[in-house]
Design a protein around this motif. Sequence first.
Motif, PDB file in Angstrom:
ATOM      1  N   PHE A   1      -7.561  -6.989   1.992  1.00 31.95           N
ATOM      2  CA  PHE A   1      -6.955  -5.934   2.799  1.00 31.95           C
ATOM      3  C   PHE A   1      -6.027  -6.705   3.743  1.00 31.95           C
ATOM      4  O   PHE A   1      -6.532  -7.312   4.550  1.00 31.95           O
ATOM      5  CB  PHE A   1      -7.763  -4.899   3.310  1.00 31.95           C
ATOM      6  CG  PHE A   1      -8.298  -4.142   2.204  1.00 31.95           C
ATOM      7  CD1 PHE A   1      -8.712  -4.452   1.187  1.00 31.95           C
ATOM      8  CD2 PHE A   1      -8.478  -2.726   2.694  1.00 31.95           C
ATOM      9  CE1 PHE A   1      -9.206  -3.588   0.037  1.00 31.95           C
ATOM     10  CE2 PHE A   1      -9.285  -1.701   1.720  1.00 31.95           C
ATOM     11  CZ  PHE A   1      -9.561  -2.346   0.342  1.00 31.95           C
TER      12      PHE A   1
ATOM     13  N   SER B   1      -8.194  -8.349   7.019  1.00 30.94           N
ATOM     14  CA  SER B   1      -8.973  -7.404   7.773  1.00 30.94           C
ATOM     15  C   SER B   1     -10.180  -6.750   7.072  1.00 30.94           C
ATOM     16  O   SER B   1     -11.028  -6.456   7.511  1.00 30.94           O
ATOM     17  CB  SER B   1      -8.003  -6.238   8.109  1.00 30.94           C
ATOM     18  OG  SER B   1      -7.686  -5.555   6.875  1.00 30.94           O
ATOM     19  N   HIS B   2     -10.254  -7.160   5.732  1.00 33.78           N
ATOM     20  CA  HIS B   2     -11.279  -6.571   4.860  1.00 33.78           C
ATOM     21  C   HIS B   2     -11.360  -7.139   3.519  1.00 33.78           C
ATOM     22  O   HIS B   2     -10.224  -7.547   2.867  1.00 33.78           O
ATOM     23  CB  HIS B   2     -11.293  -4.762   4.672  1.00 33.78           C
ATOM     24  CG  HIS B   2     -12.600  -4.375   4.300  1.00 33.78           C
ATOM     25  ND1 HIS B   2     -13.946  -4.576   4.718  1.00 33.78           N
ATOM     26  CD2 HIS B   2     -12.586  -3.554   3.153  1.00 33.78           C
ATOM     27  CE1 HIS B   2     -14.526  -3.732   4.147  1.00 33.78           C
ATOM     28  NE2 HIS B   2     -13.884  -3.151   3.079  1.00 33.78           N
TER      29      HIS B   2
ATOM     30  N   ASP C   1      -3.442  -6.843   7.065  1.00 35.21           N
ATOM     31  CA  ASP C   1      -3.031  -5.948   7.982  1.00 35.21           C
ATOM     32  C   ASP C   1      -1.498  -6.529   8.359  1.00 35.21           C
ATOM     33  O   ASP C   1      -0.934  -7.460   7.926  1.00 35.21           O
ATOM     34  CB  ASP C   1      -3.876  -6.180   9.093  1.00 35.21           C
ATOM     35  CG  ASP C   1      -4.114  -7.593   9.540  1.00 35.21           C
ATOM     36  OD1 ASP C   1      -3.306  -8.350   9.543  1.00 35.21           O
ATOM     37  OD2 ASP C   1      -5.068  -7.714  10.481  1.00 35.21           O
TER      38      ASP C   1
ATOM     39  N   ASP D   1      -4.429   0.524   8.518  1.00 39.21           N
ATOM     40  CA  ASP D   1      -3.488  -0.189   8.829  1.00 39.21           C
ATOM     41  C   ASP D   1      -3.114  -1.250   7.726  1.00 39.21           C
ATOM     42  O   ASP D   1      -2.360  -2.106   8.058  1.00 39.21           O
ATOM     43  CB  ASP D   1      -3.503  -0.791  10.295  1.00 39.21           C
ATOM     44  CG  ASP D   1      -5.030  -1.384  10.134  1.00 39.21           C
ATOM     45  OD1 ASP D   1      -5.736  -1.458   9.235  1.00 39.21           O
ATOM     46  OD2 ASP D   1      -5.096  -2.376  10.982  1.00 39.21           O
ATOM     47  N   THR D   2      -3.927  -1.111   6.839  1.00 41.89           N
ATOM     48  CA  THR D   2      -3.459  -2.303   5.619  1.00 41.89           C
ATOM     49  C   THR D   2      -2.322  -2.130   4.996  1.00 41.89           C
ATOM     50  O   THR D   2      -1.515  -0.949   4.744  1.00 41.89           O
ATOM     51  CB  THR D   2      -4.405  -1.868   4.412  1.00 41.89           C
ATOM     52  OG1 THR D   2      -5.715  -2.132   4.975  1.00 41.89           O
ATOM     53  CG2 THR D   2      -4.254  -3.033   3.398  1.00 41.89           C
ATOM     54  N   GLN D   3      -1.353  -3.152   5.032  1.00 32.90           N
ATOM     55  CA  GLN D   3      -0.326  -3.190   4.547  1.00 32.90           C
ATOM     56  C   GLN D   3       0.088  -3.606   3.120  1.00 32.90           C
ATOM     57  O   GLN D   3       1.068  -3.041   2.296  1.00 32.90           O
ATOM     58  CB  GLN D   3       0.644  -4.374   5.369  1.00 32.90           C
ATOM     59  CG  GLN D   3       0.708  -3.933   6.942  1.00 32.90           C
ATOM     60  CD  GLN D   3       1.312  -2.889   7.441  1.00 32.90           C
ATOM     61  OE1 GLN D   3       2.593  -2.397   7.057  1.00 32.90           O
ATOM     62  NE2 GLN D   3       0.484  -1.829   7.977  1.00 32.90           N
TER      63      GLN D   3
ATOM     64  N   TYR E   1      -8.988   1.885   6.451  1.00 30.45           N
ATOM     65  CA  TYR E   1      -8.261   0.804   6.686  1.00 30.45           C
ATOM     66  C   TYR E   1      -6.942   1.086   6.458  1.00 30.45           C
ATOM     67  O   TYR E   1      -6.221   0.375   5.922  1.00 30.45           O
ATOM     68  CB  TYR E   1      -8.588  -0.567   6.008  1.00 30.45           C
ATOM     69  CG  TYR E   1     -10.203  -0.813   5.961  1.00 30.45           C
ATOM     70  CD1 TYR E   1     -10.398  -1.981   7.128  1.00 30.45           C
ATOM     71  CD2 TYR E   1     -11.459  -0.370   5.009  1.00 30.45           C
ATOM     72  CE1 TYR E   1     -11.719  -2.276   7.355  1.00 30.45           C
ATOM     73  CE2 TYR E   1     -12.477  -0.768   5.379  1.00 30.45           C
ATOM     74  CZ  TYR E   1     -12.788  -1.712   6.203  1.00 30.45           C
ATOM     75  OH  TYR E   1     -14.191  -2.011   6.599  1.00 30.45           O
TER      76      TYR E   1
ATOM     77  N   VAL F   1      -8.772   2.731   1.664  1.00 31.13           N
ATOM     78  CA  VAL F   1      -7.631   2.403   2.568  1.00 31.13           C
ATOM     79  C   VAL F   1      -7.260   3.439   3.278  1.00 31.13           C
ATOM     80  O   VAL F   1      -7.138   3.175   4.709  1.00 31.13           O
ATOM     81  CB  VAL F   1      -6.378   2.172   1.499  1.00 31.13           C
ATOM     82  CG1 VAL F   1      -5.324   1.699   2.538  1.00 31.13           C
ATOM     83  CG2 VAL F   1      -6.423   0.661   0.927  1.00 31.13           C
TER      84      VAL F   1
ATOM     85  N   CYS G   1       1.026  -1.280   0.017  1.00 29.29           N
ATOM     86  CA  CYS G   1      -0.015   0.092   0.015  1.00 29.29           C
ATOM     87  C   CYS G   1       0.799   1.117   0.077  1.00 29.29           C
ATOM     88  O   CYS G   1       0.349   2.414  -0.112  1.00 29.29           O
ATOM     89  CB  CYS G   1      -0.719  -0.204   1.237  1.00 29.29           C
ATOM     90  SG  CYS G   1      -2.115  -1.140   1.262  1.00 29.29           S
TER      91      CYS G   1
ATOM     92  N   ILE H   1      -2.298  -5.316  -0.621  1.00 28.47           N
ATOM     93  CA  ILE H   1      -3.649  -5.816  -1.203  1.00 28.47           C
ATOM     94  C   ILE H   1      -3.317  -7.068  -2.144  1.00 28.47           C
ATOM     95  O   ILE H   1      -2.398  -6.878  -2.895  1.00 28.47           O
ATOM     96  CB  ILE H   1      -4.108  -4.689  -2.109  1.00 28.47           C
ATOM     97  CG1 ILE H   1      -4.389  -3.329  -1.474  1.00 28.47           C
ATOM     98  CG2 ILE H   1      -5.623  -5.184  -2.663  1.00 28.47           C
ATOM     99  CD1 ILE H   1      -5.451  -3.245  -0.472  1.00 28.47           C
TER     100      ILE H   1
END
Length: 218
Positions: free
Chosen positions: A164, A172-173, A166, A207-209, A205, A201, A146, A211
């Motif tokens: 997504f 997480s999503h 984390d 904290d998404t690292q 979200y 994002v 991300c 995708i």
Amino acid sequence: MKCFKLLIGLLFLLQFGSSHAQTEKKIQLNYQILDTVKVDGSRDWYKVVWLKDTFELGVQAREDKLFDKMITDPKEELSAEKIAKIRKLESQLNFAQNCYSYAMESYFKQDKKYAQNTFTQKSTINGPGIELLLNNSFEEIREFPCKPRRNLKQELQDHILLAFIDKSNNVSHLVYHNKGVFYSKNGGWKESQEFTLKELVVDNYWDTQKIRLYRFKE
């Protein structure tokens, strides 16, 4: 002779129409209930098998009928107390489906070959369950980080699921993407259609690292 030709033509059209309808008909991917796991408030949890995977599926069981009963007569003057109850029930109904279930439902609504009745407005699936399905019934296309944020502006394939990931490497999503539209549902909020991945994002979200992109295995 003319009648014979007309009859042959009619039979051909009927045969073509029948075969065409068969090719247009989707393959139904049904699930099987193995056992009732627990009753949690208005939600019943079942152990189910879908395709080759066994996981827990939560299904809204009661509030929807009560909600329908309360709003059956649009001419009825509602008291403040009844309005408050309706709003509370509506909120509970919004919680009936989570992001995982909504993304899966959206995916198969748009799929040209397969249909399903497992993931609906009344169902929810937990994190371990969705990760099991993504690993076994879907194929990973690719993934990207991300950051830098310009990565979130890249063009994406149509008809895919976006997971997504984390910091703990968990999903997480989950979002469905098709033709530039992201179909998303956040907790108890109603489902939404977004047009930029960056907004999803960064605003919701953060904290998404990374995708991860998935497509259903044929």
